[in-house]
Design a protein around this motif. Structure first.
Motif, PDB file in Angstrom:
ATOM      1  N   ASP A 123       0.898  -1.143   0.055  1.00  0.00           N
ATOM      2  CA  ASP A 123      -0.095   0.038  -0.064  1.00  0.00           C
ATOM      3  C   ASP A 123       0.764   1.111  -0.075  1.00  0.00           C
TER       4      ASP A 123
ATOM      5  N   THR B 116      -1.764   5.007  -2.333  1.00  0.00           N
ATOM      6  CA  THR B 116      -2.927   4.929  -2.115  1.00  0.00           C
ATOM      7  C   THR B 116      -4.052   5.477  -3.073  1.00  0.00           C
TER       8      THR B 116
ATOM      9  N   ARG C 285      -7.590   9.158  -8.458  1.00  0.00           N
ATOM     10  CA  ARG C 285      -7.961   7.783  -7.764  1.00  0.00           C
ATOM     11  C   ARG C 285      -7.612   8.038  -6.226  1.00  0.00           C
TER      12      ARG C 285
ATOM     13  N   ASP D 232      -9.772   2.572  -3.578  1.00  0.00           N
ATOM     14  CA  ASP D 232     -10.477   1.788  -4.774  1.00  0.00           C
ATOM     15  C   ASP D 232     -11.379   2.884  -5.613  1.00  0.00           C
ATOM     16  N   TRP D 233     -11.543   3.974  -5.057  1.00  0.00           N
ATOM     17  CA  TRP D 233     -12.484   4.827  -5.751  1.00  0.00           C
ATOM     18  C   TRP D 233     -11.953   5.992  -6.938  1.00  0.00           C
TER      19      TRP D 233
ATOM     20  N   ASN E 213     -15.931   2.056  -8.415  1.00  0.00           N
ATOM     21  CA  ASN E 213     -15.283   1.585  -7.525  1.00  0.00           C
ATOM     22  C   ASN E 213     -14.327   0.313  -8.052  1.00  0.00           C
TER      23      ASN E 213
ATOM     24  N   LYS F 106     -11.903  -1.529  -7.856  1.00  0.00           N
ATOM     25  CA  LYS F 106     -11.633  -2.876  -7.179  1.00  0.00           C
ATOM     26  C   LYS F 106     -12.876  -4.011  -7.361  1.00  0.00           C
ATOM     27  N   GLU F 107     -14.056  -3.320  -7.056  1.00  0.00           N
ATOM     28  CA  GLU F 107     -15.202  -4.301  -7.471  1.00  0.00           C
ATOM     29  C   GLU F 107     -15.690  -4.238  -9.008  1.00  0.00           C
TER      30      GLU F 107
ATOM     31  N   PRO G 118     -13.593  -3.365 -12.182  1.00  0.00           N
ATOM     32  CA  PRO G 118     -12.527  -3.069 -12.968  1.00  0.00           C
ATOM     33  C   PRO G 118     -12.732  -2.483 -14.317  1.00  0.00           C
TER      34      PRO G 118
END
Length: 373
Positions: A221, A224, A251, A254-255, A309, A311-312, A314
């Motif tokens: 990380d 971020t 970014r 994840d957003w 999002n 991550k959820e 892509p």
């Protein structure tokens, strides 16, 4: 420096500010760049003092115009290329294959010279593909020139004998192009990026991932958040011009927030995306990855804001700009702070001035060469 218009290259003379134009017409630039790199490695191999070296090899392949090299033997992949079924994409396949051959030539020389024993090899792309020229960012959304993932997320890999017992591992940390400088500098000079008189004194935007890579921390990380782009429009007069909000994306975790961007769909050679969910999300779109499309206004194309999002989601299929107003507000505030900080230092006039200097040097020298003194 290779000039594709006149087929000439600019070679540095004894004076660092003077270049002579050498005729390289009808030669494939990928071969020219490799040959120059091999000459440099050979010179290093024969030198008594093995001076630490940084070799930046910027291949222009694959790229428009789609003109595969006639100096490459394609016989080993001819059957595969013949199955592609799209003439432009087949040419891209030939370009990529020839690039593989040239990178192998460089790697073979690095290994035979002994340089590879203590070297780090990085191979990275620069932007997403242009479907009209046979390339594809499938299954990511959008194309080159736009801040959707299909225009900005590229493959890269890093190889070195220094990474003992670390092969075929996927680094999942967030990595921005500006991170290469501090990462590679920490590799050759441990602690460089965090030293007050060295890395910190430059005020770099990049972050070093070297320790994470070396330790095998693939879930790092270190970073971020980052800026995809902030583009000030030609007719924008101040950062408070609400009707002419700068175009860009940022970014945070994840957003991802995209502002004032022409809508993009999932462009792909061969039509692998054909469901209405993918093809009807834009009322109208600019022509593929045409550079002129960046200047279109909302009366010509579907310009809007997006929140994803990553991550959820892509592939950026579900715009949450209205559902997650809290995240939208937070990221818009961050974008405003970045705009306020950046606008005084960036302007269209400065960019055009640099371009004019480049054209003047081109006319003066007869070929492309460095124009910033």
């Amino acid at each position: 420096f290779v000039d594709f218009i006149d087929g000439k290259s600019a070679n540095a003379t004894h004076s660092s500010s003077t270049f002579e134009c050498v005729d390289e017409k009808d030669k494939f630039s990928t071969h020219l760049h490799t040959n120059r790199a091999l000459e440099y490695i050979d010179k290093w191999e024969k030198s008594e003092e093995k001076v630490p070296t940084f070799l930046y090899l910027a291949f222009q392949n694959p790229h428009y115009p789609l003109e595969p090299s006639n100096m490459t033997d394609y016989s080993s992949v001819e059957s595969i290329l013949g199955q592609i079924g799209d003439s432009k994409r087949e040419k891209v396949g030939r370009l990529v294959f020839s690039l593989d051959i040239e990178i192998k030539r460089v790697l073979d020389k690095l290994e035979s010279s002994g340089m590879m024993e203590n070297s780090i090899l990085v191979v990275a792309g620069d932007n997403g593909g242009c479907p009209q020229y046979g390339t594809s960012s499938y299954p990511l959304r959008g194309t080159k020139q736009y801040v959707f993932e299909g225009g900005t997320k590229v493959r890269s890999f890093i190889y070195s004998p220094l990474f003992k017992n670390k092969q075929n591992e996927m680094y999942k940390g967030l990595f921005h192009v500006t991170d290469w400088v501090p990462t590679l500098m920490d590799a050759v000079s441990p602690g460089w990026s965090g030293h007050e008189d060295l890395g910190l004194s430059y005020g770099l935007d990049g972050k070093s991932h070297w320790e994470a890579l070396l330790s095998g921390n693939m879930e790092s990380d270190v970073r971020t958040d980052f800026v995809y782009n902030i583009e000030f429009l030609p007719n924008m007069h101040s950062v408070n011009d609400s009707k002419l909000m700068p175009r860009g994306a940022i970014r945070k975790g994840d957003w991802k927030l995209i502002l004032n961007q022409p809508c993009q769909v999932w462009e792909d050679v061969g039509g692998r995306y054909s469901t209405p969910n993918y093809t009807t999300q834009c009322k109208s779109i600019p022509y593929k990855c045409s550079i002129d499309a960046r200047l279109y206004d909302s009366s010509e194309v579907d310009v809007g804001d997006w929140l994803f999002n990553i991550k959820e989601d892509p592939f950026e299929t579900n715009n949450l700009i209205n559902e997650r107003t809290d995240i939208t507000a937070e990221l818009k505030a961050s974008m405003h702070n970045l705009i306020t900080e950046t606008y005084p230092r960036v302007s269209i006039e400065n960019n055009r001035g640099t371009l004019q200097n480049a054209v003047a040097r081109w006319k003066e020298q007869g070929c492309i060469s460095p124009w910033i003194k």
